[in-house]
Design an enzyme around this catalytic site. Sequence first.
Site, PDB file in Angstrom:
ATOM      1  N   LEU A  43       7.429 -75.193 -44.491  1.00  0.00           N
ATOM      2  CA  LEU A  43       6.088 -75.277 -43.913  1.00  0.00           C
ATOM      3  C   LEU A  43       5.062 -74.752 -44.930  1.00  0.00           C
ATOM      4  CD1 LEU A  43       4.148 -75.608 -41.440  1.00  0.00           C
ATOM      5  CD2 LEU A  43       4.765 -73.281 -40.775  1.00  0.00           C
TER       6      LEU A  43
ATOM      7  N   GLU B 294       8.087 -65.458 -41.867  1.00  0.00           N
ATOM      8  CA  GLU B 294       8.089 -66.004 -40.499  1.00  0.00           C
ATOM      9  C   GLU B 294       6.863 -65.512 -39.717  1.00  0.00           C
ATOM     10  OE1 GLU B 294      11.790 -66.521 -38.473  1.00  0.00           O
ATOM     11  OE2 GLU B 294      12.917 -66.738 -40.336  1.00  0.00           O
TER      12      GLU B 294
END
Length: 384
Positions: A125, A363
């Site tokens: 991502l 994260e």
Amino acid sequence: MNFSINEDLAMIIKTVKDFVDSEVDLVAQQIEEENRIPSQIIETAKDMGLFGLSIPEEYGGTGLDMVGKCMVFEQLGRTSNGFTTFIGAHNGIGTVGIVEMGNEAQKRKYLPDLAAGNRFGAFALTEPGAGSDASNLGTTAVLKEDKYILNGTKHFITNATDATVFTVMAATDKSKKAKGITSFIVEKDFPGFKIGTVERKMGLRGSHTAEIIFEDCEVPVENLLGQEGQGYVNALKILANGRAGLAARNLGSMQKLLELSVQYAQQRAQFGKSIASFQAIQHMLADMEVDIQATRALTYKVAWMVDQGMKIIKDAAVVKYFASEAYGRVADKALQIFGGMGYMKDFPIERYYRDARITRIYEGTSEIQKNIISAQLLKEYELI
Ligand SMILES: Cc1cc2nc3c(=O)[nH]c(=O)nc-3n(C[C@H](O)[C@H](O)[C@H](O)COP(=O)(O)OP(=O)(O)OC[C@H]3O[C@@H](n4cnc5c(N)ncnc54)[C@H](O)[C@@H]3O)c2cc1C
């Protein structure tokens, strides 16, 4: 909430703990020095099914629910965090997208090999210009006949050098911002896929983090993951699902640090008595235990919520934030209890101390977790 475990799960947890304490921990220092996980450890992990923790049994995985998976992650967290990150990223962000959003053909094609550890998974991502602001992607995907053509650069991708199956987010319509992001399953062998710089990191030795470059990378249309425009929502779901797992890994590391600290405090003598007899040291041990108990309660609560299919956005952010900050506090106290020895590479404490630091960043940073928690809170109170 009921956390009673059946005999099968109890056996799995015991086997994983034995493997971690008696095999992986023995090579933790070697992993640190060589920045490589010995192949026999990977092979044993494969035999134990540790690469299929998120994958249903019908596709060759263990079929564990989130509570069971967290119990396994907790044991894995006891040792080298590089090893745990490698396995954790594969089982979490690296495979969950295909399990949750993949169609039947995609599941049949990819999951059995991922479960067996024949292939490793990763999640891409983040980009140089899109970190916390993850919807601001520069990587584009343009449909041309039966292929999407991807162009752009991802960075900081865990397992990039070892994985062959990537869940990748790219913009199919930049004008729609987050709603114009789409997720894909991209294989390392697809034309136009390249690994760029491999990062030199503060810690997490053995876990490799690298850049991925897409240059007219050809992704077959059947590798679209979910619907066009759903990629950002998919990414958030994958990340939220993994947060209890990351907390469980932190929990295992904290527990190990407490055990090492109690042992050392009892053995080390100063002023003619063990340092464990000093109240200053006892209070540090007490603070560590409090952080561990709180992390344990939160982790299994959120894991249970995942298993019930409950909405977890706020609670997943709470556990990610708390467990990462708590791990930092516990590692800091362990180092203090070990004194100068804690700073030396002869003991594992300084390794946990460095490795704890990343959990407040990857994260989703602690600040972003607080943004999520407060945004959810404000929404809830608006409804009252
Ligand atoms: C070792 C490692 C492994 C990683 N693995 C992966 C992976 O496998 N896949 C992947 O896609 N990504 C991965 N990442 C990327 C990671 O998720 C990002 O680094 C993280 O989300 C933060 O983005 P950033 O580094 O660009 O920091 P930035 O977004 O630039 O943030 C810098 C600082 O600003 C703060 N900040 C930013 N925005 C706000 C805001 N709105 N409010 C308050 N504070 C804010 C941040 O909290 C931080 O303190 C990894 C990173 C590392 C270091």
